[in-house]
Design a protein around this motif. Structure first.
Motif, PDB file in Angstrom:
ATOM      1  N   ARG A 147       0.836  -1.197   0.000  1.00  0.00           N
ATOM      2  CA  ARG A 147       0.000   0.000   0.000  1.00  0.00           C
ATOM      3  C   ARG A 147       0.875   1.254   0.000  1.00  0.00           C
ATOM      4  O   ARG A 147       0.609   2.210  -0.727  1.00  0.00           O
ATOM      5  CB  ARG A 147      -0.924  -0.038   1.213  1.00  0.00           C
ATOM      6  N   SER A 156      -7.204  14.666  -8.600  1.00  0.00           N
ATOM      7  CA  SER A 156      -8.539  14.379  -8.083  1.00  0.00           C
ATOM      8  C   SER A 156      -9.606  14.691  -9.129  1.00  0.00           C
ATOM      9  O   SER A 156     -10.511  13.889  -9.363  1.00  0.00           O
ATOM     10  CB  SER A 156      -8.778  15.203  -6.816  1.00  0.00           C
ATOM     11  N   ILE A 191     -11.748  11.293  -8.241  1.00  0.00           N
ATOM     12  CA  ILE A 191     -11.524  10.711  -6.918  1.00  0.00           C
ATOM     13  C   ILE A 191     -11.303  11.881  -5.961  1.00  0.00           C
ATOM     14  O   ILE A 191     -10.614  12.829  -6.311  1.00  0.00           O
ATOM     15  CB  ILE A 191     -10.290   9.777  -6.917  1.00  0.00           C
ATOM     16  N   MET A 211      -9.127  11.183  -0.635  1.00  0.00           N
ATOM     17  CA  MET A 211      -8.767   9.811  -0.992  1.00  0.00           C
ATOM     18  C   MET A 211      -7.392   9.777  -1.663  1.00  0.00           C
ATOM     19  O   MET A 211      -6.581   8.896  -1.367  1.00  0.00           O
ATOM     20  CB  MET A 211      -9.818   9.192  -1.915  1.00  0.00           C
ATOM     21  N   ILE A 214      -4.275   7.645  -0.252  1.00  0.00           N
ATOM     22  CA  ILE A 214      -3.601   6.661  -1.097  1.00  0.00           C
ATOM     23  C   ILE A 214      -2.105   6.962  -1.138  1.00  0.00           C
ATOM     24  O   ILE A 214      -1.273   6.075  -0.951  1.00  0.00           O
ATOM     25  CB  ILE A 214      -4.200   6.638  -2.520  1.00  0.00           C
ATOM     26  N   THR A 256      -4.522   4.207   3.069  1.00  0.00           N
ATOM     27  CA  THR A 256      -5.562   3.341   2.534  1.00  0.00           C
ATOM     28  C   THR A 256      -5.100   2.789   1.192  1.00  0.00           C
ATOM     29  O   THR A 256      -4.211   3.362   0.553  1.00  0.00           O
ATOM     30  CB  THR A 256      -6.901   4.090   2.375  1.00  0.00           C
ATOM     31  N   ALA A 267      -6.330   1.117  -2.712  1.00  0.00           N
ATOM     32  CA  ALA A 267      -7.247   1.526  -3.782  1.00  0.00           C
ATOM     33  C   ALA A 267      -7.801   0.284  -4.454  1.00  0.00           C
ATOM     34  O   ALA A 267      -7.081  -0.680  -4.688  1.00  0.00           O
ATOM     35  CB  ALA A 267      -6.522   2.403  -4.791  1.00  0.00           C
ATOM     36  N   ARG A 268      -9.074   0.321  -4.763  1.00  0.00           N
ATOM     37  CA  ARG A 268      -9.710  -0.778  -5.490  1.00  0.00           C
ATOM     38  C   ARG A 268      -9.415  -0.626  -6.982  1.00  0.00           C
ATOM     39  O   ARG A 268      -9.024   0.439  -7.441  1.00  0.00           O
ATOM     40  CB  ARG A 268     -11.207  -0.766  -5.235  1.00  0.00           C
ATOM     41  N   PHE A 318     -10.478   2.463  -8.989  1.00  0.00           N
ATOM     42  CA  PHE A 318      -9.682   3.648  -8.657  1.00  0.00           C
ATOM     43  C   PHE A 318      -8.305   3.551  -9.313  1.00  0.00           C
ATOM     44  O   PHE A 318      -7.789   4.535  -9.840  1.00  0.00           O
ATOM     45  CB  PHE A 318      -9.513   3.793  -7.148  1.00  0.00           C
ATOM     46  N   ILE A 319      -7.708   2.360  -9.271  1.00  0.00           N
ATOM     47  CA  ILE A 319      -6.389   2.169  -9.868  1.00  0.00           C
ATOM     48  C   ILE A 319      -6.442   2.463 -11.360  1.00  0.00           C
ATOM     49  O   ILE A 319      -5.575   3.141 -11.896  1.00  0.00           O
ATOM     50  CB  ILE A 319      -5.878   0.734  -9.601  1.00  0.00           C
ATOM     51  N   LEU A 379      -6.780   6.237 -11.815  1.00  0.00           N
ATOM     52  CA  LEU A 379      -5.513   6.911 -11.515  1.00  0.00           C
ATOM     53  C   LEU A 379      -4.517   6.727 -12.654  1.00  0.00           C
ATOM     54  O   LEU A 379      -3.891   7.686 -13.104  1.00  0.00           O
ATOM     55  CB  LEU A 379      -4.913   6.371 -10.210  1.00  0.00           C
TER      56      LEU A 379
END
Length: 110
Positions: free
Chosen positions: A5, A27, A32, A36, A40, A45, A47-48, A51-52, A55
């Motif tokens: 992470r 963002s 996102i 968040m 990240i 946290t 990222a699912r 989100f990946i 990004l």
């Protein structure tokens, strides 16, 4: 998992800076929240996958580059990135064969 992470977060931050983006800009482009993005990047946290993907698309990198063990130092050529991905699936013998072809092709001609 914590190390992955944190490494992922560092890579997102490095790619963001290389792209000349602030967290706010990333963002907006990736849709996102800034909070968040911050979490990240600090490794607070994970990222699912959706989100990946967002990004990576916003940063204009292959998503796999967000999981590499090396921090990027220069903007990579997309052709070189594609070759790297394809070569990573080869076994040792195939890599040695490709290496020979590359060496022959790049050998100075007289």
């Amino acid at each position: 998992m914590d190390d992955l992470r944190k490494r992922f977060g560092r890579l997102v931050a490095v790619h963001r800076r290389k792209a000349g983006m602030t967290q706010e800009q990333l963002s907006a482009v990736a849709n996102i929240s800034v909070d968040m993005i911050s979490k990240i990047e600090t490794g607070a946290t994970g990222a699912r996958f959706p989100f990946i993907e967002r990004l990576a698309e916003a940063l204009k990198v292959d998503a796999a580059e967000l999981f590499t063990s090396e921090l990027p130092t220069t903007r990579r050529n997309p052709v070189l990135s594609e070759l790297n991905i394809r070569l990573s699936g080869l076994d040792e013998g195939e890599l040695l064969w490709i290496k020979g072809i590359i060496e022959a092709a790049l050998k100075p001609r007289k």
